[in-house]
Design an enzyme around this catalytic site. Structure first.
Site, mmCIF file in Angstrom:
data_model
loop_
_atom_site.group_PDB
_atom_site.id
_atom_site.type_symbol
_atom_site.label_atom_id
_atom_site.label_comp_id
_atom_site.label_asym_id
_atom_site.label_seq_id
_atom_site.Cartn_x
_atom_site.Cartn_y
_atom_site.Cartn_z
ATOM 1 N N ARG A 60 14.067 -4.978 -5.157
ATOM 2 C CA ARG A 60 14.324 -4.232 -6.391
ATOM 3 C C ARG A 60 14.682 -5.115 -7.570
ATOM 4 N NH1 ARG A 60 12.209 -1.371 -3.378
ATOM 5 N NH2 ARG A 60 12.895 0.606 -2.495
ATOM 6 N N ALA A 103 0.382 5.605 -0.334
ATOM 7 C CA ALA A 103 -0.591 6.700 -0.308
ATOM 8 C C ALA A 103 -0.442 7.591 -1.545
ATOM 9 C CB ALA A 103 -0.344 7.539 0.947
ATOM 10 N N LYS A 143 0.608 -5.676 9.266
ATOM 11 C CA LYS A 143 1.777 -5.138 8.544
ATOM 12 C C LYS A 143 2.617 -4.308 9.508
ATOM 13 C CE LYS A 143 2.887 -2.218 4.523
ATOM 14 N NZ LYS A 143 3.350 -0.912 5.019
ATOM 15 N N GLN A 197 -5.720 -1.838 2.869
ATOM 16 C CA GLN A 197 -4.885 -1.515 4.042
ATOM 17 C C GLN A 197 -5.598 -0.525 4.949
ATOM 18 O OE1 GLN A 197 -2.971 1.802 4.142
ATOM 19 N NE2 GLN A 197 -2.537 1.363 6.298
ATOM 20 N N LEU A 198 -5.439 -0.765 6.233
ATOM 21 C CA LEU A 198 -6.187 -0.008 7.229
ATOM 22 C C LEU A 198 -5.265 0.472 8.344
ATOM 23 C CD1 LEU A 198 -9.332 0.251 7.760
ATOM 24 C CD2 LEU A 198 -9.105 -1.831 9.125
ATOM 25 N N TYR A 199 -5.390 1.751 8.697
ATOM 26 C CA TYR A 199 -4.875 2.201 9.997
ATOM 27 C C TYR A 199 -6.081 2.183 10.921
ATOM 28 C CZ TYR A 199 -0.652 4.083 7.740
ATOM 29 O OH TYR A 199 0.524 4.226 7.053
ATOM 30 N N SER A 211 -4.175 1.482 -0.414
ATOM 31 C CA SER A 211 -3.905 2.228 0.819
ATOM 32 C C SER A 211 -5.169 2.907 1.318
ATOM 33 C CB SER A 211 -2.837 3.292 0.549
ATOM 34 O OG SER A 211 -2.773 4.204 1.622
ATOM 35 N N GLY A 216 6.960 -1.046 -2.794
ATOM 36 C CA GLY A 216 6.318 0.239 -2.511
ATOM 37 C C GLY A 216 6.808 1.324 -3.467
ATOM 38 N N SER A 220 7.437 -5.928 7.495
ATOM 39 C CA SER A 220 7.685 -4.631 6.860
ATOM 40 C C SER A 220 8.190 -3.652 7.901
ATOM 41 C CB SER A 220 6.360 -4.096 6.282
ATOM 42 O OG SER A 220 6.498 -2.769 5.830
ATOM 43 N N GLY A 278 10.188 -4.116 1.546
ATOM 44 C CA GLY A 278 11.323 -3.283 1.961
ATOM 45 C C GLY A 278 12.552 -3.635 1.155
ATOM 46 N N PRO A 338 0.833 -1.210 0.000
ATOM 47 C CA PRO A 338 0.000 0.000 0.000
ATOM 48 C C PRO A 338 0.865 1.256 0.000
ATOM 49 C CG PRO A 338 0.092 -0.966 2.196
ATOM 50 C CD PRO A 338 0.774 -1.939 1.275
ATOM 51 N N HIS A 378 8.001 -0.539 6.936
ATOM 52 C CA HIS A 378 7.382 0.629 6.310
ATOM 53 C C HIS A 378 8.377 1.305 5.350
ATOM 54 C CE1 HIS A 378 3.519 2.901 7.366
ATOM 55 N NE2 HIS A 378 3.989 3.581 6.333
ATOM 56 N N THR A 397 -2.038 -1.940 9.315
ATOM 57 C CA THR A 397 -0.684 -1.421 9.562
ATOM 58 C C THR A 397 -0.554 -1.092 11.043
ATOM 59 O OG1 THR A 397 -0.568 -0.583 7.311
ATOM 60 C CG2 THR A 397 0.972 0.376 8.899
HETATM 61 C C1 LIG Z 1 5.227 7.075 -0.771
HETATM 62 C C2 LIG Z 1 4.904 5.958 0.167
HETATM 63 C C3 LIG Z 1 3.640 5.900 0.736
HETATM 64 C C4 LIG Z 1 3.327 4.852 1.610
HETATM 65 N N1 LIG Z 1 2.069 4.768 2.098
HETATM 66 C C5 LIG Z 1 1.734 3.738 2.917
HETATM 67 C C6 LIG Z 1 0.405 3.622 3.403
HETATM 68 O O1 LIG Z 1 -0.473 4.396 3.089
HETATM 69 N N2 LIG Z 1 0.149 2.589 4.247
HETATM 70 C C7 LIG Z 1 1.109 1.687 4.621
HETATM 71 O O2 LIG Z 1 0.828 0.759 5.398
HETATM 72 N N3 LIG Z 1 2.361 1.776 4.151
HETATM 73 C C8 LIG Z 1 2.692 2.772 3.302
HETATM 74 N N4 LIG Z 1 3.960 2.837 2.800
HETATM 75 C C9 LIG Z 1 4.922 1.759 3.073
HETATM 76 C C10 LIG Z 1 4.815 0.664 1.993
HETATM 77 O O3 LIG Z 1 3.604 -0.038 2.110
HETATM 78 C C11 LIG Z 1 5.929 -0.382 2.075
HETATM 79 O O4 LIG Z 1 5.949 -0.941 3.365
HETATM 80 C C12 LIG Z 1 7.319 0.153 1.734
HETATM 81 O O5 LIG Z 1 7.260 1.159 0.762
HETATM 82 C C13 LIG Z 1 8.179 -1.007 1.215
HETATM 83 O O6 LIG Z 1 9.461 -0.601 0.959
HETATM 84 P P1 LIG Z 1 10.012 -0.202 -0.503
HETATM 85 O O7 LIG Z 1 9.491 1.147 -0.782
HETATM 86 O O8 LIG Z 1 11.484 -0.244 -0.299
HETATM 87 O O9 LIG Z 1 9.526 -1.240 -1.490
HETATM 88 C C14 LIG Z 1 4.303 3.871 1.933
HETATM 89 C C15 LIG Z 1 5.565 3.966 1.362
HETATM 90 C C16 LIG Z 1 5.872 4.984 0.492
HETATM 91 C C17 LIG Z 1 7.241 5.016 -0.129
HETATM 92 C C1 LIG Z 2 -1.076 11.464 7.560
HETATM 93 C C2 LIG Z 2 -1.320 10.707 6.285
HETATM 94 C C3 LIG Z 2 -0.452 9.535 6.245
HETATM 95 C C4 LIG Z 2 -0.655 8.705 5.067
HETATM 96 C C5 LIG Z 2 0.132 7.459 5.169
HETATM 97 C C6 LIG Z 2 1.297 7.458 4.279
HETATM 98 C C7 LIG Z 2 2.372 6.551 4.761
HETATM 99 O O1 LIG Z 2 2.144 5.537 5.385
HETATM 100 C C8 LIG Z 2 3.738 6.883 4.421
HETATM 101 O O2 LIG Z 2 4.629 6.092 4.720
HETATM 102 O O3 LIG Z 2 3.937 7.961 3.845
#
Ligand SMILES: Cc1cc2nc3c(=O)[nH]c(=O)nc-3n(C[C@H](O)[C@H](O)[C@H](O)COP(=O)(O)O)c2cc1C
Ligand SMILES: CCCCCCC(=O)C(=O)O
Length: 376
Positions: free
Chosen positions: A287, A78, A228, A134-136, A105, A306, A250, A284, A76, A252, A162
């Site tokens: 690539r 955003a 997550k 995906q849920l907060y 997301s 991601g 993860s 994470g 997920p 994140h 998450t």
């Molecule tokens: C721009 C961006 C936005 C993200 N938004 C969310 C999100 O909304 N919810 C969430 O659980 N994780 C979010 N993540 C984390 C990703 O789900 C994921 O765990 C992470 O990007 C994996 O690593 P990678 O970018 O190296 O592939 C976000 C990551 C990025 C880079």
């Molecule tokens: C306050 C909004 C947060 C959106 C979630 C985005 C996220 O998880 C990230 O890593 O960026």
């Protein structure tokens, strides 16, 4: 020519507003974990088998009832409209065409109902893998429940909760750039509250959330639930005890607590902790196709990406994400063949070699213990 994930990153950088490029690439604090995720994959070595007589190879998986044509999921992320005017619609079409599971997301800029329609339409002549949501967990449980019902009605086949965000990580690049809110015209569609005339609420990242909330969620839905962001093996055991159906291992992407270990380094310990009782999806730093092979060989059932999706979306919209998923599939298939494997079930830890850590240096001033146990 776009041949690698790295090429997508470079191409996206030339198109993106530098502030948005930083939002995507950046992580928490010193970004030690952001770098560690990729570096840890690079340190692992593959040890292939030969003369296996393997011909047809299949990358297909079935995960918690969801069939997919690739073990690479879209983690997920955003705000897809930040990088592409069609936003999550473009991503969903590309994922559907590739038969890849997309985790929508909660902070998406298109509503889940529209995303699901786009996925269904794009996958009409093929076999679209389902969407997950995906849920907060929000302290306002009535709001959370309504969102779970919405995602379920839209056809999402699993919930990914998450749990690594009791507060938001320190995104210092964003703070320096003054990137604190979405630009005018974009909003988190799922945060519009029908009880308040559609007013968009901020996403609460709340330290109040506990295992009791997970128990509550378990009680209101029959969808599979994955957690997550579980990193501690004791929490992995607790997650299973509380009825989680799967884990997304993860950190994140290094965007929450900086200096936590790379996910691939934690995988063997997490796998041992859950003892095969629930599947583990790892994200994470994935690539390369060889990264996918390494993660599956060490016990992951699938991997997530991601940032690469955001880069591909920025570079070429739906076509860009399609090309990204295709190139990872090609790399994965080639790596499987070179390992002498026919599919994911042929991959095991015997194919991976990790560098020896070697002895840790003594703390300054501490007595050094020699290998024979004597103290010098
Ligand atoms: C721009 C961006 C936005 C993200 N938004 C969310 C999100 O909304 N919810 C969430 O659980 N994780 C979010 N993540 C984390 C990703 O789900 C994921 O765990 C992470 O990007 C994996 O690593 P990678 O970018 O190296 O592939 C976000 C990551 C990025 C880079
Ligand atoms: C306050 C909004 C947060 C959106 C979630 C985005 C996220 O998880 C990230 O890593 O960026």
């Amino acid at each position: 020519m776009l041949m690698t994930v790295q090429d997508f990153e470079a191409a996206a950088r030339t198109r993106l507003d530098p502030v948005h490029a930083d939002f995507i690439a950046g992580g928490a604090a010193d970004e030690i974990t952001v770098r560690a995720n990729e570096e840890a994959f690079r340190r692992l070595r593959l040890l292939p088998r030969v003369l296996r007589g393997s011909t047809a190879r299949t990358p297909e998986i079935t995960l918690l009832g969801s069939r997919a044509r690739t073990p690479v999921l879209l983690s997920p992320t955003a705000f897809h409209k930040l990088v592409c005017s069609e936003g999550e619609l473009a991503t969903a079409r590309a994922a559907a065409a590739a038969g890849a599971i997309m985790i929508v997301s909660m902070a998406s800029t298109v509503a889940v109902e529209a995303i699901a329609r786009a996925a269904r339409d794009a996958g009409a002549d093929g076999d679209p893998a389902p969407l997950w949501f995906q849920l907060y967990l929000q302290p306002d449980l009535e709001f959370t429940e309504a969102l779970v019902r919405r995602a379920t009605a839209a056809g999402c086949a699993a919930l990914v909760v998450t749990v690594d965000s009791p507060v938001r990580g320190a995104h210092e690049r964003d703070l320096r750039n003054g990137f604190l809110d979405l630009p005018d015209g974009l909003r988190c569609e799922h945060m519009a509250d029908p009880r308040q005339d559609g007013r968009v609420r901020p996403i609460a990242m709340s330290p109040e959330i506990s295992w009791e909330h997970l128990d509550w969620l378990r009680g209101i839905t029959s969808l599979p639930i994955l957690l997550k962001g579980v990193l501690h093996p004791e929490d992995a055991r607790l997650a299973v005890r509380h009825g989680a159906d799967g884990l997304v291992l993860s950190n994140h992407g290094g965007r929450q607590l900086d200096t936590v270990p790379a996910t691939i380094e934690l995988l063997p310990e997490m796998y041992a902790a859950v003892g095969g009782r629930v599947p583990i999806v790892l994200d994470g730093g994935v690539r390369r196709g060889t990264d996918v092979v390494k993660a599956l060989a060490l016990g992951a059932s699938a991997v997530g990406i991601g940032r690469p999706v955001m880069w591909a979306l920025a570079e070429g919209g739906e076509k860009g994400v399609r090309r990204l998923l295709e190139l990872l599939r090609e790399e994965f298939d080639q790596a499987l063949a070179l390992c002498g494997a026919r599919g994911v079930t042929d991959l095991g830890p015997d194919l991976v070699r990790a560098p020896a850590w070697g002895p840790a240096p003594p703390f300054p001033g501490a007595e050094a213990v020699r290998p024979d146990g004597a103290v010098s």
